[in-house]
Every structure is written in C-alpha cells, then in structure tokens.
Scaffold this active site. Sequence first.
Site, PDB file in Angstrom:
ATOM      1  CG  HIS A 163     -19.382  37.637 -14.103  1.00 44.27           C
ATOM      2  ND1 HIS A 163     -18.548  38.012 -15.138  1.00 44.27           N
ATOM      3  CD2 HIS A 163     -19.317  36.291 -14.069  1.00 44.27           C
ATOM      4  CE1 HIS A 163     -18.006  36.932 -15.691  1.00 44.27           C
ATOM      5  NE2 HIS A 163     -18.460  35.874 -15.047  1.00 44.27           N
ATOM      6  CG  HIS A 205     -19.941  31.259 -14.095  1.00 44.31           C
ATOM      7  ND1 HIS A 205     -19.990  31.108 -15.462  1.00 44.31           N
ATOM      8  CD2 HIS A 205     -19.061  32.258 -13.856  1.00 44.31           C
ATOM      9  CE1 HIS A 205     -19.147  31.965 -16.025  1.00 44.31           C
ATOM     10  NE2 HIS A 205     -18.579  32.681 -15.077  1.00 44.31           N
ATOM     11  CE  LYS A 264     -18.791  36.705 -20.488  1.00 39.42           C
ATOM     12  NZ  LYS A 264     -18.478  36.708 -19.067  1.00 39.42           N
ATOM     13  CG  HIS A 303     -13.737  36.247 -20.749  1.00 38.60           C
ATOM     14  ND1 HIS A 303     -13.816  35.544 -19.574  1.00 38.60           N
ATOM     15  CD2 HIS A 303     -12.435  36.191 -21.131  1.00 38.60           C
ATOM     16  CE1 HIS A 303     -12.609  35.074 -19.258  1.00 38.60           C
ATOM     17  NE2 HIS A 303     -11.764  35.456 -20.197  1.00 38.60           N
ATOM     18  CG  HIS A 334     -13.941  38.529 -15.305  1.00 36.61           C
ATOM     19  ND1 HIS A 334     -13.390  38.885 -16.514  1.00 36.61           N
ATOM     20  CD2 HIS A 334     -14.727  37.465 -15.556  1.00 36.61           C
ATOM     21  CE1 HIS A 334     -13.818  38.052 -17.435  1.00 36.61           C
ATOM     22  NE2 HIS A 334     -14.636  37.192 -16.889  1.00 36.61           N
ATOM     23  CG  ASP A 347     -15.875  34.986 -12.955  1.00 37.28           C
ATOM     24  OD1 ASP A 347     -16.749  34.237 -13.445  1.00 37.28           O
ATOM     25  OD2 ASP A 347     -14.688  35.006 -13.376  1.00 37.28           O
TER      26      ASP A 347
HETATM   27  C1  NCD Z   1     -15.582  30.716 -15.615  1.00 36.51           C
HETATM   28  C2  NCD Z   1     -16.307  29.367 -15.579  1.00 36.51           C
HETATM   29  O1  NCD Z   1     -15.815  28.460 -14.916  1.00 36.51           O
HETATM   30  O2  NCD Z   1     -17.364  29.233 -16.187  1.00 36.51           O
HETATM   31  N1  NCD Z   1     -14.229  30.524 -15.224  1.00 36.51           N
HETATM   32  C3  NCD Z   1     -13.389  31.466 -14.769  1.00 36.51           C
HETATM   33  O3  NCD Z   1     -12.219  31.155 -14.597  1.00 36.51           O
HETATM   34  N2  NCD Z   1     -13.778  32.690 -14.467  1.00 36.51           N
HETATM   35  C4  NCD Z   1     -15.700  31.320 -16.967  1.00 36.51           C
HETATM   36  C5  NCD Z   1     -15.296  32.767 -16.995  1.00 36.51           C
HETATM   37  O4  NCD Z   1     -16.016  33.636 -16.496  1.00 36.51           O
HETATM   38  O5  NCD Z   1     -14.242  33.065 -17.539  1.00 36.51           O
HETATM   39 ZN    ZN Z   2     -17.330  34.236 -15.361  1.00 33.60          ZN
END
Ligand code: NCD
Ligand code: ZN
Length: 350
Positions: free
Chosen positions: A13, A15, A99, A136, A174, A247
């Site tokens: 996971h 970003h 997702k 999520h 998460h 995450d």
């Molecule tokens: C994530 C993001 O910033 O894209 N933020 C977070 O708080 N984890 C999005 C997500 O996974 O919820």
């Molecule tokens: Zn995330």
Amino acid sequence: MDELTIPRPDDWHLHLRDGPLLQAVVGYSAAHFGRAIIMPNLRPPVTTVEQAAAYRERILAALPPGSDFTPLMTLYLTAQTTPQEIEQAAASGFVQAVKLYPAGATTHSEAGVHDLRACDETLAAMAELGLPLLVHGEENAAELDIFEREQVFIERTLLPAMARHRRLKVVLEHVTSAEGARLVTGNEANLAGTFTPQHLLYNRNALLSGGLRPHLYCMPILKREADRVALLEAATSGHPRVFLGTDSAPHPRGAKESACGCAGCFSAPWALALYAEAFDSVGALGHFEAFASRNGPEFYGLPVSGQTLTLRRQVESVPEFYGAGDESGDACIVPLRAGGEVAWSVVTRQ
Ligand code: NCD
Ligand code: ZN
C-alpha cells in the site's frame, strides 16, 4: 537478534503521487522494496486500465537509473467501473487490484463509492477473475465518531459485501482497530490485512496530547492504546494473511502544517526500520520475514523475491525533512519520526 536478512520486501500500500512529488519520493521506496501496490487516488483518479498504463510509465520514468522496482497498479473503484474494465484489468498483466475509497473518507476520495451495493456486478467480475478488492475501511457519515468508523464499516459494509461475494479476495488496508485486527486474523481465507508503521507504534495521544502533531495525522486516524496493542499483536502473530503496507502518503509540508491540514504520513525511507522496531518491541522479529516478504506475495499469487535485504540493530537519525533545501516549498516533505531516531537500519540489498 541484531541482524536480520530476509527476502527483499514489498510494500502492499503506497502513494507515489505524480509530477515533482513522484520524482521526489519514488527512489526511497525503490531503494528497499522490490514491488509496491500503487494507490490510484490521483487527481483525477486512475479509474481505467489506460490511465493505469500511463501512470505506470510515469513511475518507471521517474525511477533512479538501474532500479528494478516494479509498480503494481490499481484501479480506483467508482459506481461507473464496468465489468468490462475489470476484464481488461485482469488481462493487462500490470493491474493487480481495485481500490475502494468510501466517498469522502480520506484524501482524494471525492470520486469514491457511496453505496458499495451499486458495484455488485463489478465485484462479481473481480471475484470471478481473482482481482482483489483493496479496502479503505471507514464508514463516512457526519454523525459517526471518527474513532469508530472502521468498526462500523466492517459491520455495515465489509461483512455484507463479503457475504454477497464469497470468492472475492479482499484486503482490509491499514487496519487500525482491535475489531479490524480480530477480523483479519480470523479464518476468512479470502480476507487479508495490511498494517502501517504509524499504527503499530503510536496511539492517538501522540497525535493530540501535548500539542497537535499534524505529521501524525492520517486516515484512518490513530486510535486508542488498546487498539495499537491489538494491531501489534496481529501484525506480529505470524498469521499468513497479515502483511506490510506502509500507506506512505507524502504531502508538501505546507499542506500538513495548515489550518486544515491534510491526512497522510510519509514513511517510505524509514518504514522498514520502524516496522523492525515495532516487531522488536514485542520480541517478534522471528515473524518479520513472513510479514514483510512472504505473506503478501502468497496472497497475490506472486513469487517471493529472489533478492535479499539486511536490517541491523543500529541507531540512525531521521532527517527533519526531505526536499531540495527548501524548507517550506512544495517539494519539502516531513517524514514520520522527523528529527528523531530509529533503532534499526537497512544495511545491504543484493
Ligand atoms: C492517504 C493520502 O494522502 O493519499 N492519506 C492517509 O491519511 N492515509 C489516503 C489514504 O490512504 O487514506
Ligand atoms: Zn493510503
């Protein structure tokens, strides 16, 4: 145990963003992890196989020279995602999952799903083709307490969807609550859970007590100490369907240190060290390899890495921020544990 050599881990996971931010962060993940599941919550979101292919190319182009990091792409589920798109995704060879963002639950989730039942045909196609649903898990309604949204989501949305689609593979991402931890360590063979470093190491006091700490603000929000203890127990249990998903979610410093700061913790450079610290805290380093390197590939039907990575008990200092010397600009990112120390470090990778 002062040294730990494991098959090269993957991040299930992650970003990576796009543009300059992608360029700034991708190398940190690629330095340690062999593969990562790339979140599709760009603006606009990655909803089609064509968009996922283009995003994948941008990620590959942003990698440091010689990197063999493999981005595993995902599609952002909307009420308009068709079974045909799912067929294309399954046939693509590079889209690994779909997702679910409940609309409004987190960063860039506006385009997400209001009622998962509207996606039943699409979920049926995913179950048929073996494409996992990444969740999520937060019910998003104004009257629901923010600390209870995961539990409510499990009852109202997740369990009913799993009952309607018995063969659908699901990852509760998460996991942040004791209820979520209990669910993913149960006997549901098609359900797995990922755990972040921040939820294994911090509770909500760290976020809210003795000053507001925007860099610990993420969704789902940090919860009670009893939840953290349950998460740590689940993550370190050796259960075959719990695995690593950082995450890591970078935001420019100014967007977090703001009157309306956004959610997401940037952990990529230190995630493995922080996980090792968490496992070490309960004497569970013996289960670290399964969590970091084996259970994820097993769930996704992918091979375990043939490369290795070594972690050593060795204190390192975490920088105050990352970015090209500009402490407040768009490229400045404050990491998890900024300015502090971690008790482990990554020493080699072959
Ligand atoms: C994530 C993001 O910033 O894209 N933020 C977070 O708080 N984890 C999005 C997500 O996974 O919820
Ligand atoms: Zn995330």
